[in-house]
Design a protein around this motif. Structure first.
Motif, PDB file in Angstrom:
ATOM      1  N   MET A  15     -62.995  -9.602 -21.539  1.00 44.79           N
ATOM      2  CA  MET A  15     -62.455  -9.811 -20.200  1.00 44.79           C
ATOM      3  C   MET A  15     -61.499 -10.996 -20.104  1.00 44.79           C
ATOM      4  N   SER A  16     -61.408 -11.801 -21.183  1.00 45.50           N
ATOM      5  CA  SER A  16     -60.594 -13.002 -21.041  1.00 45.50           C
ATOM      6  C   SER A  16     -59.872 -13.402 -22.334  1.00 45.50           C
ATOM      7  N   GLU A  17     -60.670 -13.724 -23.322  1.00 39.89           N
ATOM      8  CA  GLU A  17     -60.141 -14.349 -24.534  1.00 39.89           C
ATOM      9  C   GLU A  17     -59.136 -13.469 -25.302  1.00 39.89           C
ATOM     10  N   ASN A  18     -59.496 -12.218 -25.519  1.00 44.33           N
ATOM     11  CA  ASN A  18     -58.671 -11.370 -26.390  1.00 44.33           C
ATOM     12  C   ASN A  18     -57.310 -11.034 -25.782  1.00 44.33           C
ATOM     13  N   ALA A  19     -57.291 -10.744 -24.488  1.00 47.18           N
ATOM     14  CA  ALA A  19     -56.006 -10.435 -23.840  1.00 47.18           C
ATOM     15  C   ALA A  19     -55.122 -11.685 -23.812  1.00 47.18           C
ATOM     16  N   ALA A  20     -55.747 -12.839 -23.545  1.00 43.41           N
ATOM     17  CA  ALA A  20     -54.970 -14.093 -23.524  1.00 43.41           C
ATOM     18  C   ALA A  20     -54.308 -14.329 -24.876  1.00 43.41           C
ATOM     19  N   LYS A  21     -55.052 -14.058 -25.935  1.00 43.57           N
ATOM     20  CA  LYS A  21     -54.503 -14.264 -27.277  1.00 43.57           C
ATOM     21  C   LYS A  21     -53.387 -13.261 -27.572  1.00 43.57           C
ATOM     22  N   ARG A  22     -53.635 -12.006 -27.274  1.00 45.03           N
ATOM     23  CA  ARG A  22     -52.652 -10.971 -27.598  1.00 45.03           C
ATOM     24  C   ARG A  22     -51.332 -11.199 -26.870  1.00 45.03           C
ATOM     25  N   TYR A  23     -51.419 -11.684 -25.632  1.00 42.01           N
ATOM     26  CA  TYR A  23     -50.214 -11.784 -24.804  1.00 42.01           C
ATOM     27  C   TYR A  23     -49.638 -13.196 -24.717  1.00 42.01           C
ATOM     28  N   GLY A  24     -50.107 -14.069 -25.578  1.00 43.61           N
ATOM     29  CA  GLY A  24     -49.501 -15.405 -25.631  1.00 43.61           C
ATOM     30  C   GLY A  24     -49.826 -16.283 -24.435  1.00 43.61           C
ATOM     31  N   LEU A  25     -50.997 -16.057 -23.814  1.00 44.52           N
ATOM     32  CA  LEU A  25     -51.396 -16.906 -22.690  1.00 44.52           C
ATOM     33  C   LEU A  25     -52.433 -17.933 -23.129  1.00 44.52           C
ATOM     34  N   SER A  26     -52.875 -17.825 -24.396  1.00 45.39           N
ATOM     35  CA  SER A  26     -53.882 -18.786 -24.851  1.00 45.39           C
ATOM     36  C   SER A  26     -53.198 -20.143 -25.033  1.00 45.39           C
ATOM     37  N   LEU A  27     -54.000 -21.168 -25.143  1.00 43.82           N
ATOM     38  CA  LEU A  27     -53.621 -22.594 -24.996  1.00 43.82           C
ATOM     39  C   LEU A  27     -53.557 -22.955 -23.526  1.00 43.82           C
ATOM     40  N   GLN A  28     -53.579 -21.926 -22.661  1.00 46.88           N
ATOM     41  CA  GLN A  28     -53.589 -22.170 -21.217  1.00 46.88           C
ATOM     42  C   GLN A  28     -54.735 -21.406 -20.556  1.00 46.88           C
ATOM     43  N   LYS A  29     -54.880 -20.134 -20.951  1.00 41.98           N
ATOM     44  CA  LYS A  29     -55.891 -19.259 -20.345  1.00 41.98           C
ATOM     45  C   LYS A  29     -56.808 -18.696 -21.429  1.00 41.98           C
ATOM     46  N   GLY A  30     -57.949 -18.147 -21.014  1.00 42.12           N
ATOM     47  CA  GLY A  30     -58.771 -17.356 -21.932  1.00 42.12           C
ATOM     48  C   GLY A  30     -59.879 -18.109 -22.650  1.00 42.12           C
ATOM     49  N   ALA A  31     -60.092 -19.384 -22.325  1.00 38.29           N
ATOM     50  CA  ALA A  31     -61.189 -20.114 -22.959  1.00 38.29           C
ATOM     51  C   ALA A  31     -61.584 -21.311 -22.102  1.00 38.29           C
ATOM     52  N   ILE A  32     -62.851 -21.717 -22.230  1.00 41.14           N
ATOM     53  CA  ILE A  32     -63.292 -22.956 -21.593  1.00 41.14           C
ATOM     54  C   ILE A  32     -63.171 -24.047 -22.648  1.00 41.14           C
ATOM     55  N   GLN A  33     -62.018 -24.675 -22.658  1.00 40.25           N
ATOM     56  CA  GLN A  33     -61.717 -25.696 -23.668  1.00 40.25           C
ATOM     57  C   GLN A  33     -60.936 -26.829 -23.032  1.00 40.25           C
ATOM     58  N   ILE A  34     -61.092 -27.991 -23.561  1.00 48.65           N
ATOM     59  CA  ILE A  34     -60.374 -29.149 -23.027  1.00 48.65           C
ATOM     60  C   ILE A  34     -58.866 -28.901 -23.113  1.00 48.65           C
ATOM     61  N   GLY A  35     -58.180 -29.157 -22.011  1.00 50.69           N
ATOM     62  CA  GLY A  35     -56.729 -28.977 -21.967  1.00 50.69           C
ATOM     63  C   GLY A  35     -56.291 -27.629 -21.402  1.00 50.69           C
ATOM     64  N   TYR A  36     -57.221 -26.692 -21.335  1.00 49.95           N
ATOM     65  CA  TYR A  36     -56.886 -25.371 -20.777  1.00 49.95           C
ATOM     66  C   TYR A  36     -56.921 -25.421 -19.252  1.00 49.95           C
ATOM     67  N   ASP A  37     -56.287 -24.436 -18.616  1.00 41.57           N
ATOM     68  CA  ASP A  37     -56.388 -24.303 -17.164  1.00 41.57           C
ATOM     69  C   ASP A  37     -57.862 -24.177 -16.755  1.00 41.57           C
ATOM     70  N   ALA A  38     -58.203 -24.818 -15.661  1.00 45.45           N
ATOM     71  CA  ALA A  38     -59.583 -24.764 -15.169  1.00 45.45           C
ATOM     72  C   ALA A  38     -59.786 -23.493 -14.352  1.00 45.45           C
ATOM     73  N   ASP A  39     -59.718 -22.357 -15.042  1.00 42.73           N
ATOM     74  CA  ASP A  39     -59.934 -21.041 -14.428  1.00 42.73           C
ATOM     75  C   ASP A  39     -61.332 -20.572 -14.797  1.00 42.73           C
ATOM     76  N   PHE A  40     -62.125 -20.241 -13.773  1.00 46.14           N
ATOM     77  CA  PHE A  40     -63.493 -19.811 -14.069  1.00 46.14           C
ATOM     78  C   PHE A  40     -63.902 -18.612 -13.221  1.00 46.14           C
ATOM     79  N   THR A  41     -64.595 -17.704 -13.872  1.00 46.00           N
ATOM     80  CA  THR A  41     -65.229 -16.593 -13.180  1.00 46.00           C
ATOM     81  C   THR A  41     -66.730 -16.855 -13.252  1.00 46.00           C
ATOM     82  N   ILE A  42     -67.316 -17.125 -12.098  1.00 46.87           N
ATOM     83  CA  ILE A  42     -68.740 -17.476 -12.084  1.00 46.87           C
ATOM     84  C   ILE A  42     -69.536 -16.286 -11.546  1.00 46.87           C
ATOM     85  N   ILE A  43     -70.485 -15.832 -12.352  1.00 44.83           N
ATOM     86  CA  ILE A  43     -71.193 -14.593 -12.011  1.00 44.83           C
ATOM     87  C   ILE A  43     -72.696 -14.823 -11.900  1.00 44.83           C
ATOM     88  N   ASP A  44     -73.250 -14.290 -10.807  1.00 43.93           N
ATOM     89  CA  ASP A  44     -74.695 -14.222 -10.647  1.00 43.93           C
ATOM     90  C   ASP A  44     -75.125 -12.920 -11.311  1.00 43.93           C
TER      91      ASP A  44
END
Ligand SMILES: [Zn+2]
Length: 458
Positions: free
Chosen positions: A367-396
Motif C-alpha cells: 500500500m505504500s513502500e513498493n509504489a513509492a519506490k517504483r515511481y521515484g517518490l521514495s526518499l520522500q514518501k513510502g516509509a516511516i524514516q527520518i527525513g521523509y514526509d510525515a505522512d501516516f495512515t493510522i488504522i484501528d
C-alpha cells in the motif's frame, strides 16, 4: 515540533511502540517507548493504533478537468483523505485535454491544485498521433521535466482523445522512455479479441452481464501482456501492467520477472474480492474493464501479492454518475468503473489481514513502500524514516463498521461493498504532519493543502 504518541509501527514483522517527532512536515525522530522530548508544542495521540507510512493509491481517475460530472479533484481527494490515502497518482487520459505535453500538464495542475486535500502526482501520456508526427520527442521530455511518474498506454481504448497504441508505436515510444528512464504502464487487453467478441455479443442482442465478460475474453489479457513484454524485452525499458485480473496474465509477468525484464504489476480490491459469478448476480455495479474473472484467478492474485509477483495495490478509482450511468438493464450502456480510493485500506485489512492472507509488513509494502519506490517518490514518501514526509495512515485494526455508499466522499456514491461490515477502520490520516482526517470528526484538512509530488527518478 509535533509528537505522535502511542504509535505502533510495523518493524521486522512486529509492532513496535514509538513516539514519532515531526518538524516542518518531515519526520525528525522515531523514539522507542514513551519518553517525551521537552520541546514538543503539539501532540497527536494515535492511541495504540497501527501507524503505517502514508498509503499511496498509484492509479486513480479523478476526471478533472473535463469529466467533472463524474468526479473532480476535490471530491476525489476528499475520499482519499477519508480512506487513509495520503498520495494519489492520477491518470493522464480521463481529463480534457489529456496530459500529453507540458502545456496540458500545467493547465491541469493549475486547475486541480487548489482543490487537493491530499498530495498527488501525475501520469503522463503519448498519443499515436504524437508518435506519428515525432512530436513525442519534445512532449515526453517536457513531461519528464515536470515530474510525471511514468506514461500510460492502452492496448485497447474507448477514449476518443486517447486512442490505443499499436506495436510499432509502442516500440518507438518505449525507446525514448528508456532514454528518459520512465516507466510505461499498460492497460493490457488484446484489441482484436475484445473488439471482435464485444461486437459479436451486441450483434447477438446480448445485454446481460455475462456478455460483457464474454466479450472481453479471458485470453485477451495474457495475450496483450505477452505482446508488450515482447517489446520491452527488446527495448529494455521499464514496464508496468495495470489492474491485473487473470492468473495467466500473472504467469506471464512471473516469466518476465525471471527473464530479466523490468516488469511490475498491480491489482485492485475488486479483483481480490469478487468474481464473474458475483457480477452475474449484482450486475452493473461490478462492471469494470478488464472484467471480473473466475475463483481460481482471484485466489492466484492473492498468492501473487503474498509471493511478491504482484508489486502493489491500486484502486483504479473511476466513478460513474450514479445511478444514471450504472442502472441500465443493458450492460453495454453502463459505465465501467468503481470509485474505490476511500475503501481500499479497510478492505485490505478486512479481506487480507484478518483472513490471514497478508501480514502487516506485506500490507505496508503493497500500500505504500513498493509504489513509492517504483515511481521515484521514495526518499520522500513510502516509509516511516527520518527525513521523509510525515505522512501516516493510522488504522484501528479491529473496529467494525458498515459501508454506507451515501456517506462516501466521492461523487459516485455506490460500492459493491454496500452494507458489508468490515473489520478495520481508518483512525487518522496525517499528511506532512497535518491531521487531515479523524475517524470521529471526518475530513478536517484544508482544500488546496495537497501538493504536487514529483518523481525523483533521473
Ligand atoms: Zn484505470
Amino acid at each position: 515540533m509535533l509528537r505522535i504518541k502511542n504509535a505502533r509501527i510495523v518493524k521486522n514483522e512486529e509492532l513496535k511502540e514509538v513516539n514519532i517527532y515531526v518538524e516542518r512536515g518531515k519526520i525528525k525522530d522515531i523514539v522507542p517507548g514513551d519518553e517525551a522530548l521537552l520541546f514538543v508544542k503539539k501532540e497527536i495521540d494515535a492511541k495504540g493504533n497501527v501507524v503505517f507510512p502514508g498509503f499511496i493509491d498509484p492509479h486513480v481517475h479523478f476526471d478533472d478537468p473535463g469529466f467533472t460530472q463524474r468526479e473532480d479533484f476535490e471530491t476525489g481527494t476528499r475520499s482519499a483523505a477519508a480512506g487513509g490515502i495520503t498520495t494519489v497518482i492520477d491518470m493522464p487520459c480521463t481529463s480534457i485535454p489529456p496530459v500529453t505535453n507540458g502545456l496540458n500538464f500545467d493547465y491541469k495542475l493549475n486547475i486541480v491544485k487548489s482543490k487537493a486535500y491530499v498530495d498527488f502526482a501525475f501520469w503522463g501520456g503519448v498519443t499515436p498521433e504524437q508518435v506519428e508526427s515525432g512530436e513525442y520527442k519534445k512532449s515526453l521530455k517536457e513531461l519528464k521535466d515536470r515530474g510525471i511518474v511514468g506514461v500510460k498506454f492502452y492496448t485497447i481504448s474507448g477514449m476518443e482523445l486517447y486512442p490505443r497504441m499499436s506495436v510499432p508505436y509502442m516500440d518507438k515510444a518505449f525507446r525514448l522512455m528508456k532514454e528518459l528512464n520512465l516507466v510505461c504502464a499498460i492497460h493490457a487487453e488484446d484489441y482484436y479479441l475484445v473488439d471482435y467478441y464485444s461486437h459479436l455479443m451486441q450483434e447477438m442482442g446480448r445485454e446481460d452481464p455475462e456478455s460483457w465478460s464474454e466479450g472481453r475474453t479471458y485470453e485477451a489479457e495474457p495475450e496483450a501482456i505477452w505482446s508488450v513484454v515482447g517489446i520491452t524485452e527488446k527495448v529494455g525499458n521499464k514496464l508496468h501492467i495495470v489492474h491485473l485480473s487473470t492468473k495467466e496474465g500473472l504467469n506471464v509477468i512471473r516469466w518476465a520477472k525471471t527473464h530479466g525484464v523490468d516488469a511490475t504489476t498491480e491489482t485492485c480490491p475488486q479483483y481480490l474480492i469478487f468474481t464473474a459469478e458475483d457480477f452475474k448476480k449484482m450486475g452493473s455495479i461490478l462492471k469494470i474493464a478488464p472484467p471480473l474473472r473466475k475463483e481460481e484467478d482471484r485466489e492466484e492474485l492473492w498468492r501473487g501479492l503474498k509471493d511478491g509477483s504482484i508489486d502493489f495495490i491500486c484502486t483504479d478509482h473511476a466513478a460513474g454518475r450514479y445511478p444514471e450511468e450504472k442502472s441500465s438493464p443493458n450492460i453495454w450502456k453502463n459505465y465501467a468503473g468503481i470509485p474505490g480510493t476511500q475503501l481500499v485500506a479497510p478492505t485490505l485489512i478486512h479481506f487480507g489481514y484478518h483472513s490471514g492472507r497478508l501480514n502487516l509488513t506485506e500490507i505496508q509494502k503493497l500500500m505504500s513502500e513498493n509504489a513509492a519506490k517504483r515511481y521515484g517518490l521514495s526518499l520522500q514518501k513510502g516509509a516511516i524514516q527520518i527525513g521523509y514526509d510525515a505522512d501516516f495512515t493510522i488504522i484501528d485494526l479491529d473496529k467494525e463498521w458498515t459501508v454506507e455508499p451515501s456517506k462516501l466522499k466521492s461523487k459516485g456514491k455506490y460500492s459493491p461493498l454496500a452494507g458489508k461490515t468490515l473489520r478495520g477502520k481508518i483512525y487518522m490520516t496525517i499528511i506532512r504532519g497535518e491531521l487531515v482526517y479523524k475517524d470521529d470528526e471526518g475530513v478536517i484538512g484544508e482544500k488546496g493543502f495537497g501538493e504536487l509530488v514529483k518523481s525523483k527518478v533521473k
